[in-house]
Design a protein around this motif. Structure first.
Motif, PDB file in Angstrom:
ATOM      1  N   LEU A 175       0.843  -1.192   0.000  1.00  0.00           N
ATOM      2  CA  LEU A 175       0.000   0.000   0.000  1.00  0.00           C
ATOM      3  C   LEU A 175       0.878   1.241   0.000  1.00  0.00           C
ATOM      4  N   VAL A 176       0.672   2.106  -0.984  1.00  0.00           N
ATOM      5  CA  VAL A 176       1.356   3.398  -1.027  1.00  0.00           C
ATOM      6  C   VAL A 176       0.322   4.458  -0.690  1.00  0.00           C
ATOM      7  N   ARG A 177       0.584   5.222   0.377  1.00  0.00           N
ATOM      8  CA  ARG A 177      -0.446   6.135   0.875  1.00  0.00           C
ATOM      9  C   ARG A 177       0.204   7.404   1.423  1.00  0.00           C
ATOM     10  N   PRO A 178      -0.593   8.463   1.645  1.00  0.00           N
ATOM     11  CA  PRO A 178      -0.033   9.727   2.121  1.00  0.00           C
ATOM     12  C   PRO A 178       0.489   9.609   3.552  1.00  0.00           C
ATOM     13  N   GLN A 217       9.343   5.094  -3.558  1.00  0.00           N
ATOM     14  CA  GLN A 217       8.168   4.311  -3.176  1.00  0.00           C
ATOM     15  C   GLN A 217       7.847   3.243  -4.224  1.00  0.00           C
ATOM     16  N   ALA A 218       8.038   3.586  -5.506  1.00  0.00           N
ATOM     17  CA  ALA A 218       7.784   2.608  -6.567  1.00  0.00           C
ATOM     18  C   ALA A 218       8.739   1.428  -6.452  1.00  0.00           C
ATOM     19  N   PHE A 252       2.452   8.639  -9.114  1.00  0.00           N
ATOM     20  CA  PHE A 252       3.094   7.443  -8.568  1.00  0.00           C
ATOM     21  C   PHE A 252       3.138   6.329  -9.607  1.00  0.00           C
ATOM     22  N   PHE A 253       2.016   6.050 -10.260  1.00  0.00           N
ATOM     23  CA  PHE A 253       1.999   4.927 -11.199  1.00  0.00           C
ATOM     24  C   PHE A 253       2.854   5.198 -12.432  1.00  0.00           C
ATOM     25  N   ASP A 254       3.074   6.481 -12.753  1.00  0.00           N
ATOM     26  CA  ASP A 254       4.011   6.797 -13.832  1.00  0.00           C
ATOM     27  C   ASP A 254       5.426   6.400 -13.413  1.00  0.00           C
TER      28      ASP A 254
END
Length: 431
Positions: A175-178, A217-218, A252-254
């Protein structure tokens, strides 16, 4: 006779002048006027615009379109609707300023708004007894304050729903979150959905919500879900990465797509609000990097005919406002919130004076409100509250499961809408 005629003429002139001044000032309505005999009721919608993090201009745009629509029909039950909008700015001070403006303008409710800063805006509203109807659901106070009347289960049910969705197809989840107070609740909720499917907890990867560089994060998400390349056994398993970063989800997904592009990538997923149909369209449609992504929503897919009334209002009364996208979950939430407001106002006697106290009492005591099938019938009576730790105001825990296929968000085959309340009841307290 001459004096009498002059006096009569002067009297008629004064009456006409006073009537015209009153119309200009908006101090009342004439019989047969568009406002009816009930006068004007004022409400507010606030949302962040023009910030470096999440922006929701479609919510205020939808509110103004609704205002024009109902007033073109003569108002709601004899009342003309006055909608105030406010830029919340994604800051506590901005949220508090909007709430204080609602108080100063004697709003009878705040409707269909977005803010992470529940403490900042709820306190001024509570002090004046102004109900908060159908917020986006991103702050915990929206599910705690007795003056909040949510129309969905907020981020909590979306994230728990994402855990349920991924728990059926994944072996590891990241999970990537703020890295914010609101973001701190997300791992607990996602894990509750995963555990319901006997899955291990997700890796918790934090990111600054206004970051422009998500490469670290990626890389961390990929390392967790597919290993280093030497762990052959692990690579046979299916890894999933879900990102819930608002408007920064695309960024993020980029970065995720560009990280070691030759390697097998995990399944990606998110929730509505972080990924939308307009984002898929903007990033290539059928060729979008979101093709095949899993998504969790509160509502039916945007192509469902149940949304047709909203689409017509947007087409006829948004006046080319590009921010008002019928596929956007913010605009959809605002539409449902104003639908609730309209149904509540219709329950008063025609022409009855309405204030915040009366709206609050009606919300607390009324029979369930219908939203045209977009949600289950909604009611906020004491007996309708759920035993969810930290979120006692949840009355609608339903989610729907979607997938991006051929560039469109469609219902995930084999999945029906699901009430996540039992899962949340079992979750550890998060607020």
């Amino acid at each position: 006779m001459t004096i009498s005629r002059r006096a009569a003429s002067l009297s008629r002139t004064l009456v006409a002048t006073a009537t015209g001044a009153c119309l200009v000032a908006g101090c009342g309505t004439l019989p047969g006027g568009s406002g009816g005999s009930g006068g004007t009721i004022t409400v507010m919608t606030f949302a962040p615009e023009g910030t470096k993090a999440t922006n929701m201009p479609g919510m205020t745009g939808m509110a103004k379109a609704y205002e024009r629509w109902v007033n073109a029909k003569g108002g709601i039950n004899g009342h003309r609707l006055r909608v105030l909008t406010c830029n919340e700015k994604n800051t506590p001070s901005g949220a508090a300023d909007c709430a204080r403006k609602a108080v100063a303008e004697k709003a009878v409710a705040v409707v269909g708004s977005y803010s992470q800063h529940g403490r900042a805006f709820m306190a001024p509203l509570e002090a004046e007894g102004i109900p908060f109807i159908g917020g986006y659901g991103v702050s915990s106070e929206e599910f705690q304050s007795p003056l909040s009347y949510p129309v969905n289960g907020g981020q909590s049910v979306l994230i728990a729903g994402a855990g349920h969705q991924l728990g059926r197809v994944c072996d590891q989840v990241a999970l990537v979150r703020p890295d914010t107070i609101a973001g701190d609740t997300l791992p607990v909720l996602l894990n509750a959905g995963l555990r319901a499917n006997k899955m291990a907890d997700a890796a918790d990867i934090r990111a600054a919500e206004d970051s422009a560089d998500f490469k670290p994060q990626a890389g961390e998400a990929i390392a967790h879900t597919i290993g280093s390349g030497k762990e052959k056994e692990k690579e046979k398993e299916k890894g999933c990465v879900t990102a819930v970063l608002g408007e920064r989800t695309e960024t993020f997904f980029d970065a995720f797509r560009r990280t070691e592009p030759q390697r097998r990538k995990p399944q990606i997923s998110s929730v509505l609000g972080s990924v939308s149909q307009s984002l898929v369209d903007r990033t290539g449609g059928r060729e979008s990097p979101f093709e095949g992504a899993y998504l969790t929503s509160w509502y039916p897919v945007s192509s469902d005919p149940l949304w047709d009334p909203m689409r017509k209002v947007v087409a006829d009364f948004a006046f080319g406002d590009d921010a008002v996208d019928p596929d956007d979950s913010g605009a959809q939430t605002t539409w449902i919130a104003y639908t609730v407001l309209g149904e509540i106002v219709k329950r008063f006697k025609e022409g009855e004076e309405i204030d915040a106290r009366k709206v609050k009492r009606s919300l607390n005591e009324s029979q369930p409100v219908k939203t045209g099938g977009l949600t289950p019938d909604l009611s906020w009576r004491y007996q309708d509250m759920r035993a969810v730790a930290g979120f006692p105001r949840i009355v609608n825990g339903q989610v729907t499961f979607q997938i991006v296929q051929a560039g469109r968000l469609v219902a995930q085959p084999g999945e029906q809408p699901l009430d996540m309340t039992p899962t949340l009841v079992q979750a550890p307290r998060t607020a």
